[in-house]
Motif scaffolding. Structure first.
Motif, PDB file in Angstrom:
ATOM      1  N   VAL A   2       0.839  -1.200   0.000  1.00  0.00           N
ATOM      2  CA  VAL A   2       0.000   0.000   0.000  1.00  0.00           C
ATOM      3  C   VAL A   2       0.878   1.256   0.000  1.00  0.00           C
ATOM      4  O   VAL A   2       0.552   2.246  -0.667  1.00  0.00           O
ATOM      5  CB  VAL A   2      -0.995  -0.026   1.184  1.00  0.00           C
ATOM      6  CG1 VAL A   2      -1.763   1.285   1.288  1.00  0.00           C
ATOM      7  CG2 VAL A   2      -1.977  -1.182   1.025  1.00  0.00           C
ATOM      8  N   HIS A   5       1.873   1.720  -3.456  1.00  0.00           N
ATOM      9  CA  HIS A   5       0.692   2.215  -4.178  1.00  0.00           C
ATOM     10  C   HIS A   5       0.545   3.733  -3.979  1.00  0.00           C
ATOM     11  O   HIS A   5       0.094   4.447  -4.862  1.00  0.00           O
ATOM     12  CB  HIS A   5      -0.533   1.475  -3.635  1.00  0.00           C
ATOM     13  CG  HIS A   5      -1.835   1.890  -4.228  1.00  0.00           C
ATOM     14  ND1 HIS A   5      -2.223   1.486  -5.478  1.00  0.00           N
ATOM     15  CD2 HIS A   5      -2.829   2.675  -3.739  1.00  0.00           C
ATOM     16  CE1 HIS A   5      -3.416   1.996  -5.731  1.00  0.00           C
ATOM     17  NE2 HIS A   5      -3.800   2.725  -4.697  1.00  0.00           N
ATOM     18  N   LEU A  35      -3.939  -7.743  -3.306  1.00  0.00           N
ATOM     19  CA  LEU A  35      -2.531  -7.611  -2.904  1.00  0.00           C
ATOM     20  C   LEU A  35      -1.581  -7.883  -4.071  1.00  0.00           C
ATOM     21  O   LEU A  35      -0.622  -7.133  -4.295  1.00  0.00           O
ATOM     22  CB  LEU A  35      -2.240  -8.585  -1.746  1.00  0.00           C
ATOM     23  CG  LEU A  35      -0.886  -8.447  -1.069  1.00  0.00           C
ATOM     24  CD1 LEU A  35      -0.748  -7.101  -0.381  1.00  0.00           C
ATOM     25  CD2 LEU A  35      -0.692  -9.552  -0.027  1.00  0.00           C
ATOM     26  N   ILE A 138      -6.282  -4.820   2.269  1.00  0.00           N
ATOM     27  CA  ILE A 138      -5.961  -3.696   1.382  1.00  0.00           C
ATOM     28  C   ILE A 138      -6.964  -2.559   1.591  1.00  0.00           C
ATOM     29  O   ILE A 138      -6.578  -1.401   1.796  1.00  0.00           O
ATOM     30  CB  ILE A 138      -5.970  -4.142  -0.104  1.00  0.00           C
ATOM     31  CG1 ILE A 138      -4.878  -5.191  -0.342  1.00  0.00           C
ATOM     32  CG2 ILE A 138      -5.814  -2.961  -1.040  1.00  0.00           C
ATOM     33  CD1 ILE A 138      -3.459  -4.680  -0.332  1.00  0.00           C
TER      34      ILE A 138
END
Ligand code: UDX
Length: 412
Positions: A2, A5, A35, A138
């Protein structure tokens, strides 16, 4: 994943060679919705790298996240050996002024302990507990309810909190001990809430009331709400049982009487026993030489995790009382019968095979697909038409119309 991301460059240290290989190939070593896509995107964008040693991973990093396992020691406390080993490994390789962020759930005082192990005045260790759930990890990480950061230096705590600024989540900045306690208190509260609603379900059974209507009536009070209000076979998983025991140990270590926490734990044991009793009654009053068909083995739906699973614990209790167990779970293949936690039962790749010839069918995990089973077909396959629905997944009326006896949790 994350963080990558969000645009950060992330280096993952993974000593397990097989896992390292799969990370590098963009294959997630664990099953978690979304994921693997994030891993692949991060690799393609050059923002995710996986290396073998922690020393390599930290060399030029500004923030270092410790996310190691803290398993439960036999006395119920958290085993910090992996964390200490990681801190020792990175100590001399950290960049000047690095910030070490602890994500693992750890006993109070661990931030200070890790600072001592690292032994560098330019390095600060910060507590930043993680509240994500398995199966929705997530989504929970992208939209957290809050960010908690605990440190002795507020400015450094704010820098860590800023890593999450795009989430818009409220930030709680506090000292390290309070931050560490927040994680335990959150999971202990959730577990206590579940024991409470399971207790209400038991009371509903005793007085002939309906717990689902009770939840509607109680949960509409905004102060109470509907989250964590589904009665079931007891709570499990890798976090709630471990964290509530750790909290109890913390209280005991300072001679503080946390009796509500103790009651939540004993109430959970009672809940699993209660389900065993319901299965025994449905099987005709004894489990001796009875065959039980189990639907669901994981600690909750949408995960392959069976750690501290109430379903597994219940099947063990059934086996101890003489029952033979046939089980189906969408994440368990027949080969898994060799797993230590499943040694007492037979697993099947097909739910209809698992329930064939059984004296009672018990639903222990709330997999949505169990709702869509062909119960008319099941009625033909079982020896005795009895269903114990420990997740209140089914509508009792249509099931009874097919000739089954139906037993839920706290409902008629
Ligand atoms: C939990 C916490 O929710 C999360 O914040 C923390 O970071 C890690 O621990 P997880 O272990 O993934 O997450 O499980 P969770 O979804 O919380 O469920 C825990 C147990 O409670 C499961 O056995 C589940 O079946 C049970 N449960 C949950 C119920 O019986 N009824 C409910 O209404 C909710």
């Amino acid at each position: 994943m994350v963080f990558s991301h969000r645009g950060h460059v992330v280096t993952i240290a993974e000593r397990n060679v097989a896992r390292l290989g799969s990370l590098r190939r963009g294959v997630s070593p664990i099953s978690e919705t979304g994921l693997e896509e994030m891993l692949r995107d991060g690799i393609a964008a050059g923002r995710i790298h996986a290396v073998e040693t922690a020393a390599e991973a930290v060399a030029s990093a500004e923030f270092i996240f410790l996310c190691v396992e803290t398993p439960q020691a036999p006395d119920g406390s958290a085993d910090l050996s992996f964390m200490i080993a990681a801190a020792e490994e990175i100590a001399t390789n950290l960049a000047l002024g690095a910030i070490v962020v602890n994500k693992s759930t750890v006993p109070l005082g661990t931030v200070e302990l890790i600072e001592k192990v690292i032994g560098r005045s330019d390095v600060t260790v910060v507590s930043n507990p993680e509240f994500l759930r398995e199966g929705t990890a997530i989504a929970d990480s992208l939209h957290p309810d809050r960010i908690v950061v605990g440190a002795r230096n507020r400015e450094i705590a704010s820098r860590v909190a800023n890593l999450y600024s795009d989430t818009g989540a409220p930030v709680v900045i506090t000292d390290a001990t309070t931050s560490e306690l927040i994680k335990y208190a959150s999971n202990a509260f959730l577990a206590t809430k579940l024991t409470f609603i399971n207790t209400m379900a038991g009371l509903c059974d005793a007085v002939g009331a309906d717990v689902l209507d009770l939840v509607q009536g109680v949960g509409r009070d905004k102060r109470i709400g509907f989250e964590f209000m589904k009665p079931g076979p007891g709570w499990g998983g890798s976090c709630l049982p471990k964290d509530i025991s750790a909290l109890l140990n913390i209280a005991k270590s300072v001679s503080f009487d946390a009796d509500i926490v103790e009651a939540a734990i004993s109430g959970n044991e009672r809940q699993m026993e209660l389900v065993v009793n319901k299965i025994r009654v449905a099987a005709g009053g004894t489990l001796e030489r009875r065959s039980v068909g189990i639907l669901g083995l994981t600690f909750k739906a949408n995960t392959g995790d069976r750690r501290y699973s109430p379903a597994v614990s219940i099947t063990q209790r059934l086996a101890q009382q003489g029952a033979s167990i046939n089980a189906y779970d969408p994440t368990v293949i027949r080969m898994d019968s060799g797993s230590v936690d499943l040694a007492h039962l037979e697993t099947y790749d097909d739910p209809y095979q698992a329930i064939t010839g059984t004296d009672v069918v018990a639903i222990l995990t709330e997999w949505p697909e169990f709702r869509d089973l062909d119960f008319a077909r099941m009625r033909e396959l079982v020896s005795n038409p009895a269903i114990v629905d420990a997740r209140n997944l089914l509508e009792p009326g249509p099931i009874r119309d097919l000739g089954f006896s139906y037993t839920g949790i706290g409902r008629k």
